[in-house]
Every structure is written in structure tokens, then in C-alpha cells.
Scaffold this motif. Structure first.
Motif, short mmCIF file in Angstrom:
data_model
loop_
_atom_site.label_atom_id
_atom_site.label_comp_id
_atom_site.label_asym_id
_atom_site.label_seq_id
_atom_site.Cartn_x
_atom_site.Cartn_y
_atom_site.Cartn_z
N ASN A 1 0.85 -1.19 0.00
CA ASN A 1 0.00 0.00 0.00
C ASN A 1 0.88 1.24 0.00
O ASN A 1 1.79 1.37 0.84
N PRO A 2 0.68 2.18 -0.92
CA PRO A 2 1.57 3.35 -1.00
C PRO A 2 1.49 4.27 0.22
O PRO A 2 2.37 5.13 0.39
N THR A 3 0.47 4.09 1.06
CA THR A 3 0.38 4.93 2.27
C THR A 3 0.98 4.25 3.50
O THR A 3 0.88 4.78 4.60
N TRP A 4 1.61 3.08 3.31
CA TRP A 4 2.13 2.32 4.46
C TRP A 4 3.14 3.14 5.26
O TRP A 4 3.20 3.07 6.49
N GLN A 5 3.96 3.94 4.58
CA GLN A 5 4.97 4.76 5.26
C GLN A 5 4.47 6.17 5.55
O GLN A 5 5.25 7.01 6.02
N SER A 6 3.19 6.43 5.26
CA SER A 6 2.66 7.78 5.41
C SER A 6 1.71 7.94 6.58
O SER A 6 1.65 9.00 7.20
N LYS B 1 10.35 -5.92 9.03
CA LYS B 1 10.39 -4.69 8.24
C LYS B 1 9.74 -3.59 9.06
O LYS B 1 8.78 -3.85 9.80
N MET B 2 10.24 -2.36 8.89
CA MET B 2 9.69 -1.26 9.66
C MET B 2 9.90 0.05 8.91
O MET B 2 10.98 0.29 8.36
N GLY B 3 8.85 0.85 8.86
CA GLY B 3 8.94 2.15 8.22
C GLY B 3 9.22 3.25 9.22
O GLY B 3 8.86 3.15 10.40
#
Length: 575
Positions: free
Chosen positions: A264-269, A292-294
Motif C-alpha cells: 500500500n503506498p500509504t504504508w509509510q505515510s 520490516k519497519m517504516g
């Protein structure tokens, strides 16, 4: 030599080359790292250990050999190493993953039976399923450098260490426009910083005091740094987690699939997902393995580092009371540090014997005489801060801070240009602008065979409360014959009093029985954690005992350490 030992010997040679790679020292710090390593090794007088294989609880040697061969067939023989070679303590950048480098028990007590090196989330799942099948306790580490609060040692002797850092060290994404990144466990602050430089991005990372640790690992242990993004867990955004069953979970917007199976492109947002926010249960716990971690990054900005010195020991509560309104009103640009003068001595890298003869702690007169020779002169407390913003904003902020501290007689203000280039203030300039450093390693030259343990009680940011904690810790250090050199990280409503202890098991036990001190309502918090543990980990394989959380298989059977367990000669059930 048994087949297991033969394989271990072959892989041991390869590990030497890996340690050189895994140290991750950038070229700009190569000389400093080499000097720090030489100092530490030259101060050592303790002998190396003899080989000894510790088996997982409940497994015979033949059963363990069958289990190891099974895992080697699944993820590769070179990625499963038996720990039957001599133990080497190494140092910060050549860390052992077989035991605790700063061991407070006998070196050969809290050691693992083997080390496993998965190369992907899928291989982590494979290892977890293997552990469930053979009932082997596994202890995941990122790079094993949380040396002040733990290290790589398994809490149950003979457990298998799951070293995620050797092969899982990819920076999966850096989004310059979004000012965010996604990393695997083996990505260090050095590695992330160097990659941002390589890409010429105007971004900062937030670093703890030393830059060789894991970005992911520090955050899930709730570490802090010194820029406005100093709360690392608060600035994470999305995790991928292997549960104790081997199942895979994503938090935040990662739980919502992207188009055609992409992330999902908002995962890091955006940090949250629909429903309960569960990220926190995977910090300082043994409920899952984060693969994994943003993280959110900072944009480059103007900044000004500085320090204040205070003349008297008795100024301490007044300094705390002066800091509180500054922090609550947002005047202070970051989480500042307040240090006792002895830290000005040991961060020079000089030995205690330079200033003091004998085995006891330094006298106040010795401390005063030694401080007179340093750039900041004779003082008791040093406040290190950094302000951010444009030139006019920084000037206004500093004026307000100076006015607040001026009520304490003898206060002096220092800028980096006021002190020599090798003074610690210049290291704070780097650290508080997102540049990872190694300077804090100089602490370890204070004594031969030095190590450190950190004890970090929390107190409200009030002078009278801070003084109570300070008096207790001073008394404990005096009782057990240790120098005191605390670091205090002070926020608007709470402060961390970080006491650094060397060779201090008795002192640690007297000060810190952490899990069971949260005893409100008949240990309700501990019981909740144990209930969660038993539900998520029915075979009790994932890091039993980490952060005081014991599953049923080990609970109330003598594995816990109590206040009387000072000699630490027996780890595990008392027979």
C-alpha cells in the motif's frame, strides 16, 4: 570431531570476514573506530573462554543434532552455526551474537546453543515453525548492539539466537518526497545515513548516542535520539511481523493490500489502521519478530548546538525546575542532556587512573581538580542542547533559555567555537543534526575490562522528585564503591535518569526489579502480558523471559531473577 563441530569450525572462519563487513564503519570514522578498538583490547586482562556447548532445555545432544540438520536443510548449512567454539567478547563494532559481550554472569552461562542467519521474512517464518516443531526457544536480535540494556544473550541458556542482521540488511525504500524509509533489521544508523548522503537527499535521520546499532531494533526497544524526531518508536510508520506461530502480520496501512499485490503506498505515510492499533505490543516484548519497519525522516534545517555549565552539585534540582517550563512551552529544540562532570572526564577517553589512584570512587576534590584542566573548567553539571529554525528564531530561543538559567549563580554559556575541536560539544553538533557517531565508546576506557549497564528510572520533571532519585542512586553507588556519572534526558513532564554501572550486579539488583515493580492491582499488567504471551505463543518458543515476560513452560520454575540473586551463579531452575 563431531559433524556438528566440524561444520561450526568451517563457518567460524567465514564469520571473521562477516564481522568486518557487518561493523558498517563508514570511511570517515575508520581511524576513530580503529583507535577505540585498540584502546579497549589493550585494557583487557580477562582470559578467553574454553569451548562449551550449551543445549536447549529439554533436548539431548542427539536430539539437538537432528534438529540442527533439519534446519540446515531448510535454509542452508552455512546459515546455522553451532556455538561450540571459544567465546570472544569482541567490542561494539565486532559484536558477539553468541553471548552477552558485557556479561555480568560467568561468560559461559548466558550463551546460545546455535546462531541462525535467515535471509528473508520467509526464512524467519521457516525458523519459527522449526522452533515450534522441536520446542527450541529462539531469541531474535537485529544486530545485537543494545549493549547498555541487554545485548545478544539468550535469557534461557542454550536458546538459539536468530541473528537478523547478517543477511537482512536492506534499505527497502527511501522516499525523498515523503521523507520516509523502510528498512530491514540489519540496517544501521551508519548505513542509512551513508545511503541518504549517496543519494544527495536533504534529509536527516535521528540517531542515538552510538551509530552502529539497528534503526529497527532501537525503535522496538523504544530508544531515543536528540533531534526533534527523538522518540524513535513514535516516528515509526508500519511494521511487518512474524508471529510465534510463523504467520505473517502487517500493521497500519500495510494491512490494506495495494494494487496487484504491491505494498500500500500509504504504508509509510499513515501510522494507523482501522480498529485497534497494535504496534505497541511488539515493542519491548516477545510477541513477534519485526522483519520490516517504516520510519519518518526529517528535512535538513538550520540548527545551533551549545552547552551551559553549572557550578555546584546542589544546583541539580534548580536546573531541573528551570528546564521544565522551557520544555513544556516548546522552547527547547530537542530532548537535551544534563550530564554530571565525571562524564566530561571519561568521554575524553582517558583512564580513571589518570585522575585517581586506588580502587574506590574519585573524591569530590579529585573531580574538581581534574575538571579544572578541561575546557569547561571546574563545574558540576553540563547541559547540552540544540535549537532549530531560522537564525532569528534560534536567537530568540537562546535568549529565553539564557534568561531561565541565569537565576542559578555561576552559570556559563558555551558555543562550539568556544571549545577545542576535540571537545564533546562538537560531537553533539553532529549527533543533533542526524550524523551518527562513535564518540560515546570513550566511556569504556575508564576502567580495565570495562562494560556498562544502564538503569533508567523515570521521574516527573520536578526538582524535588529528581533529587529523590538522584539521592537514592548516589547512595547506591557509594555503598558499592562506584563512580557516579549519570546522564539525564529531560522532557516537559518526565525525565529519564540514566545511571551507568560497571561490574554492578548487586547494585543493579537493589535498584531494579523492573517487571514486578509494575505491581498495581496485584500485578495486573504482568498478568495481561502473560495472558497475551500464552495466547500468541502456545509452544513457548519465542524469547522466553525477554522483558520479564515468561510463558507457562518456564513461569514460576526458578528462571526469574529476584533481588537476592546477586552472585548469579545459577541461571534457571534451582535444583
Amino acid at each position: 570431531m563431531s559433524p556438528i563441530a566440524a561444520k561450526a569450525f568451517v563457518v567460524c572462519i567465514a564469520l571473521t570476514d562477516f564481522k568486518k563487513y557487518a561493523s558498517g564503519v563508514p570511511d570517515r570514522l575508520a581511524t576513530e573506530a580503529s583507535t577505540a578498538r585498540s584502546r579497549l583490547y589493550n585494557d583487557r586482562t580477562l582470559p578467553s573462554s574454553q569451548p562449551r556447548l550449551r543445549l536447549p532445555p529439554g533436548l539431548s545432544e542427539s536430539g539437538f543434532e537432528v534438529a540442527v540438520k533439519d534446519l540446515q536443510q531448510s535454509i542452508g548449512s552455512g546459515n546455522v552455526v553451532i556455538n561450540d567454539q571459544p567465546l570472544q567478547d569482541g567490542w561494539y563494532l565486532e559484536h558477539p551474537n553468541t553471548h552477552d559481550a558485557f556479561h555480568v554472569v560467568e561468560q559461559e552461562e548466558l550463551v546460545c546453543s546455535a546462531v541462525v542467519y535467515p535471509g528473508s521474512t520467509e526464512e524467519v517464518q521457516t525458523v519459527v515453525r522449526w522452533a515450534n516443531e522441536h520446542l527450541v526457544p529462539i531469541y531474535p536480535i537485529s544486530v545485537g548492539r543494545n549493549v547498555g540494556y541487554g545485548g545478544a544473550a539468550p535469557r534461557v541458556p542454550g536458546g538459539v539466537v536468530l541473528d537478523l542482521g547478517k543477511r537482512m540488511h536492506s534499505i527497502l525504500n527511501i522516499d525523498g518526497e515523503n521523507a520516509s524509509c523502510m528498512v530491514e533489521p540489519g540496517v544501521t544508523y551508519f548505513a542509512l545515513y551513508e545511503e541518504i548522503l549517496r543519494r544527495n537527499l536533504p534529509l536527516w535521520i535521528d540517531c542515538p548516542d552510538l551509530g552502529g546499532g539497528s534503526v529497527l531494533g532501537n525503535a522496538i526497544d523504544r530508544g531515543v535520539g536528540y533531534t526533534p524526531a527523538g522518540d524513535h518508536f513514535a516516528n515509526h510508520c508500519g511494521m511487518e511481523i512474524v508471529l510465534p506461530s510463523g504467520e505473517l502480520l502487517r500493521t497500519g496501512m500495510g494491512a490494506l493490500p495495494g494494487k496487484d499485490g504491491a505494498d500500500n503506498p500509504t504504508w509509510q505515510s499513515f501510522q494507523n489502521n482501522f480498529g485497534p492499533k497494535i504496534d505497541g505490543i511488539f515493542s519491548q516484548s516477545n510477541f513477534g519478530i519485526v522483519t520490516k519497519m517504516g520510519f519518518w525522516l526529517l528535512h535538513d534545517m538550520p540548527h545551533q548546538s551549545y552547552c551551559f555549565t553549572f557550578a555546584k552539585d546542589e544546583d541539580f534540582p534548580h536546573i531541573v525546575d528551570a528546564i521544565r517550563p522551557l520544555a513544556q512551552k516548546g522552547v527547547l529544540g530537542n530532548i537535551p542532556q544534563l550530564r554530571y562532570i565525571v562524564q566530561e572526564l571519561n568521554v575524553t577517553g582517558r583512564r580513571k587512573s589518570t585522575f585517581h589512584s586506588g580502587n574506590g570512587p574519585m573524591t569530590r576534590e579529585e573531580i574538581r581538580n581534574a575538571a579544572k584542566e578541561l575546557p569547561l573548567g571546574d563545574c558540576s553539571w553540563i547541559f547540552y542542547g540544540t535549537q532549530y529554525g531560522d537564525e532569528a528564531a534560534i536567537e530568540r530561543q537562546l535568549d529565553t533559555i539564557k534568561k531561565a538559567f541565569s537565576s542559578i549563580p555561576g552559570t556559563k554559556f558555551w558555543l562550539p567555537q568556544d571549545v577545542p575541536e576535540d571537545h564533546y560539544l562538537h560531537s553533539r553538533v553532529q549527533l543533533c543534526s542526524g550524523v551518527p557517531i562513535l564518540r560515546e565508546l570513550d566511556w569504556l576506557n575508564w576502567l580495565p575490562n570495562a562494560a556498562h549497564l544502564f538503569f533508567s528510572p523515570i521521574t516527573p520533571t520536578r526538582g524535588k522528585d529528581a533529587q529523590k532519585i538522584h539521592d537514592i542512586i548516589v547512595a547506591g553507588h557509594k555503598k558499592y564503591g562506584f563512580d557516579i556519572f549519570p546522564t539525564l534526558c529531560i522532557a516537559g513532564r518526565e525525565m529519564h535518569y540514566i545511571a551507568n554501572k560497571r561490574r554492578a550486579v548487586a547494585l543493579l539488583r537493589e535498584l531494579d526489579q523492573v517487571a514486578r515493580t509494575y505491581s498495581w492491582n496485584d500485578q495486573a499488567l504482568l498478568k495481561f502480558n502473560e495472558t497475551m504471551k500464552d495466547a500468541l505463543d502456545p509452544n513457548r518458543i519465542l524469547a522466553p523471559g525477554r522483558c520479564g515476560i515468561w510463558p507457562k513452560r518456564f513461569r514460576d520454575r526458578g528462571w526469574e531473577l529476584g533481588v537476592r540473586d546477586v552472585d548469579m551463579k545459577v541461571i534457571g531452575p534451582r535444583l
